[in-house]
Scaffold this motif. Sequence first.
Motif, PDB file in Angstrom:
ATOM      1  N   ALA A  65     -50.997  35.437  42.598  1.00  0.00           N
ATOM      2  CA  ALA A  65     -50.467  34.046  42.502  1.00  0.00           C
ATOM      3  C   ALA A  65     -50.732  33.531  43.913  1.00  0.00           C
ATOM      4  O   ALA A  65     -50.956  32.233  43.730  1.00  0.00           O
ATOM      5  CB  ALA A  65     -48.860  34.438  42.461  1.00  0.00           C
ATOM      6  N   ASP A  66     -50.955  34.121  44.898  1.00  0.00           N
ATOM      7  CA  ASP A  66     -51.137  33.300  46.066  1.00  0.00           C
ATOM      8  C   ASP A  66     -52.514  32.935  46.437  1.00  0.00           C
ATOM      9  O   ASP A  66     -52.996  32.141  47.067  1.00  0.00           O
ATOM     10  CB  ASP A  66     -51.003  34.382  47.371  1.00  0.00           C
ATOM     11  CG  ASP A  66     -49.445  34.545  47.535  1.00  0.00           C
ATOM     12  OD1 ASP A  66     -48.691  33.953  46.610  1.00  0.00           O
ATOM     13  OD2 ASP A  66     -49.112  35.497  48.348  1.00  0.00           O
ATOM     14  N   ALA A  67     -53.504  33.527  45.633  1.00  0.00           N
ATOM     15  CA  ALA A  67     -54.805  33.276  45.577  1.00  0.00           C
ATOM     16  C   ALA A  67     -55.136  31.921  45.385  1.00  0.00           C
ATOM     17  O   ALA A  67     -56.337  31.210  46.066  1.00  0.00           O
ATOM     18  CB  ALA A  67     -55.871  33.885  44.920  1.00  0.00           C
ATOM     19  N   ALA A 378     -48.127  32.264  54.323  1.00  0.00           N
ATOM     20  CA  ALA A 378     -47.285  31.481  53.457  1.00  0.00           C
ATOM     21  C   ALA A 378     -47.576  29.912  53.378  1.00  0.00           C
ATOM     22  O   ALA A 378     -47.192  29.197  52.743  1.00  0.00           O
ATOM     23  CB  ALA A 378     -45.841  31.900  53.548  1.00  0.00           C
ATOM     24  N   THR A 379     -48.212  29.585  54.640  1.00  0.00           N
ATOM     25  CA  THR A 379     -48.484  27.901  54.646  1.00  0.00           C
ATOM     26  C   THR A 379     -49.370  27.634  53.654  1.00  0.00           C
ATOM     27  O   THR A 379     -49.330  26.581  53.286  1.00  0.00           O
ATOM     28  CB  THR A 379     -48.993  27.908  56.130  1.00  0.00           C
ATOM     29  OG1 THR A 379     -50.318  28.647  56.324  1.00  0.00           O
ATOM     30  CG2 THR A 379     -47.938  28.349  57.215  1.00  0.00           C
ATOM     31  N   LEU A 380     -50.329  28.382  53.150  1.00  0.00           N
ATOM     32  CA  LEU A 380     -51.316  28.010  52.195  1.00  0.00           C
ATOM     33  C   LEU A 380     -50.965  28.570  50.798  1.00  0.00           C
ATOM     34  O   LEU A 380     -51.224  27.910  49.711  1.00  0.00           O
ATOM     35  CB  LEU A 380     -52.621  28.661  52.545  1.00  0.00           C
ATOM     36  CG  LEU A 380     -53.253  27.721  53.604  1.00  0.00           C
ATOM     37  CD1 LEU A 380     -54.819  28.166  53.750  1.00  0.00           C
ATOM     38  CD2 LEU A 380     -53.334  26.259  53.542  1.00  0.00           C
ATOM     39  N   SER A 381     -50.349  29.721  50.740  1.00  0.00           N
ATOM     40  CA  SER A 381     -49.774  30.364  49.430  1.00  0.00           C
ATOM     41  C   SER A 381     -48.615  29.442  48.847  1.00  0.00           C
ATOM     42  O   SER A 381     -48.264  29.319  47.798  1.00  0.00           O
ATOM     43  CB  SER A 381     -49.398  31.679  49.547  1.00  0.00           C
ATOM     44  OG  SER A 381     -48.252  31.770  50.267  1.00  0.00           O
ATOM     45  N   GLY A 382     -47.966  28.662  49.684  1.00  0.00           N
ATOM     46  CA  GLY A 382     -46.543  28.029  49.258  1.00  0.00           C
ATOM     47  C   GLY A 382     -45.741  28.889  49.057  1.00  0.00           C
ATOM     48  O   GLY A 382     -44.531  28.488  48.324  1.00  0.00           O
TER      49      GLY A 382
END
Length: 462
Positions: A65-67, A378-382
Motif C-alpha cells: 500500500a505504501d509503495a 510516512a511523509t510520502l506513504s501518507g
Amino acid sequence: MAEHDVDFFVIGGGSGGVRAARIAANHGARVALAESYRLGGTCVIRGCVPKKLYVYASRFADDFADAAGFGWEVGAARFSWPKLVAGKEAEVSRLSDIYRANLVKAGVTIHANRATVLGPNRIGLDTGAEVSARHILVATGSHPVFHPDIPGIDLAISSNEIFDLPAFPKRLLAIGSGYIALEFASAFVRLGSAVTVVYRGDAVLRGFDHDMQAGLSEALGHAGIDLRPRTSPTRIERVDGGLRVHLDDGTTVEVDQVLAATGRVPLTAGLGLEAAGVQLDASGAIRVDRFSTTSVPSIHAVGDVTDRINLTPVAIREGHLLADTLFGGRDRATDHANVASAVFTTPEVGTVGLTEADARERFDVVDVYKAAFRPMKATLSGRAEKTVMKILVDGITDRVLGVHILGHEAGEVIQAVAIAVHMGATKAQFDATMAVHPTAAEELVTMRTRTARHTRGVAEAA
C-alpha cells in the motif's frame, strides 16, 4: 562404579533446557534430556519464531500500500495461507533438527519420552524405565489457559493452534489484551481478517508504560482492529458459518475463530514435584533461589516454569548459568534487572527498565523526556503513523531508569539501548552521543526538553 546413571537429567526440550544440557555436557557432565514432543519448546515450535514469520508476512500488506507514495505501481496482491503455513513448518522443522543435532554433537542422550520426578535423584520415563541423576533440571515451560470459564469456551483456540488452522479465518475475535492477543490481532488484520479484540481492562498491554499503551491502541485502531475495552465474553456458541460470541455489554460478534489469549501457567502438573519435596507457588510455578535451585538441593528449574521473567533469552541465560554453576566450577546467578523486551505488533513496542508509574513509586524525583513524531517514511506513504519515544531519568543522579519506544523496528532499537541502560548510563551520556541522521532512533540522543518532573507523586511543569 558411578553413583548415578547420569550427572544431569533435563526434563523439557525447550530453549532453556537444551542450553543447560549442552553447556553441562561441554563441561564434561554425563547428560540426558527427555522431551516427548519436538525439540525447541514454545519459542521455536509454537511461539516467537513462527509468530515473527507471520508478522513479517503481514507487513507486506502495508508495504504494497505504501509503495504508491514512492512512485511504484503495484498490481493486485494475493495472499496464500497454506503457503505461509507450509513455509513456517519447514523453518520450525529445520530449527528443531538443529537443536537435536547440537545436543547429539555435545554427547547428550535424548529420550523421546515424557519424564516425571520420582525423588530427589530419580526420574521415571513413560516407558517404565527409571534413571538416577546427581542433578535434575525441570524446564517444561508453560501452557495457555482459557479465561473466563464460560459456556462454549472449548470452541476457542489458543496460540498453540492458531498457526496451523486448516483455513484462514476471515473473522477473528481475540480475548485478551496482552502481547500474544495483540500480536496475532495485528498480524491477522493485515493478512485480511476482520479482527475484534475484547478485554476487561481500560488499556492494552497491562504493565507497560501508559504512553506505549495509548500509542499502540491508536495504531491498532488505525489498522482497522475493533478494540473493545471493559468488555468480556459471556458465552460462545456454534452457528451456521462460524461462531457467535455473546459479550457482557449485550452485543454479539460472529466470527470464524475465537483466540483465547488470556494468559499462560507453568507446566508442572503431573510431574511429581510436590511429592519429591519441591515447593510450588499458588500458580504452580516452581520456587527457586537466585541460582535456579529449588527447595530440594538436587532439583533445579529454569524458564517459564519458574514464572520469573517469561522470555526465551531469560530461560537460555538461566539454563546456561545453572550449568556453569553445577558443572563449570563457577557460581553464576542470573541478573533479572533491566531485561529488555519487545511486542511484535505493527508498530512494535520496545521497552527496557522502569515504566513511568514504577519509577515514580521508587524514586524521589523522576524526569520525563518524550517525543512523538511522524516517521520519515510516512511523509510520502501518507500513512497515519506515529513514533513515540520516552526516556525516564532519576532526577537526582541523572541515571536513565527506563526507555520505551513505539515505532518501526522498536525491538531492534531497544536491544542496543538496553546495553546502555544495563550499564547505568546517564541522560548526559545519552546526550553526548552523536546522532545518526536521518533515523528515528536519533531522537534518543537528541531529546533535550524535559516534558515533566515528578517529585514523590507531584507533577511539575517542565
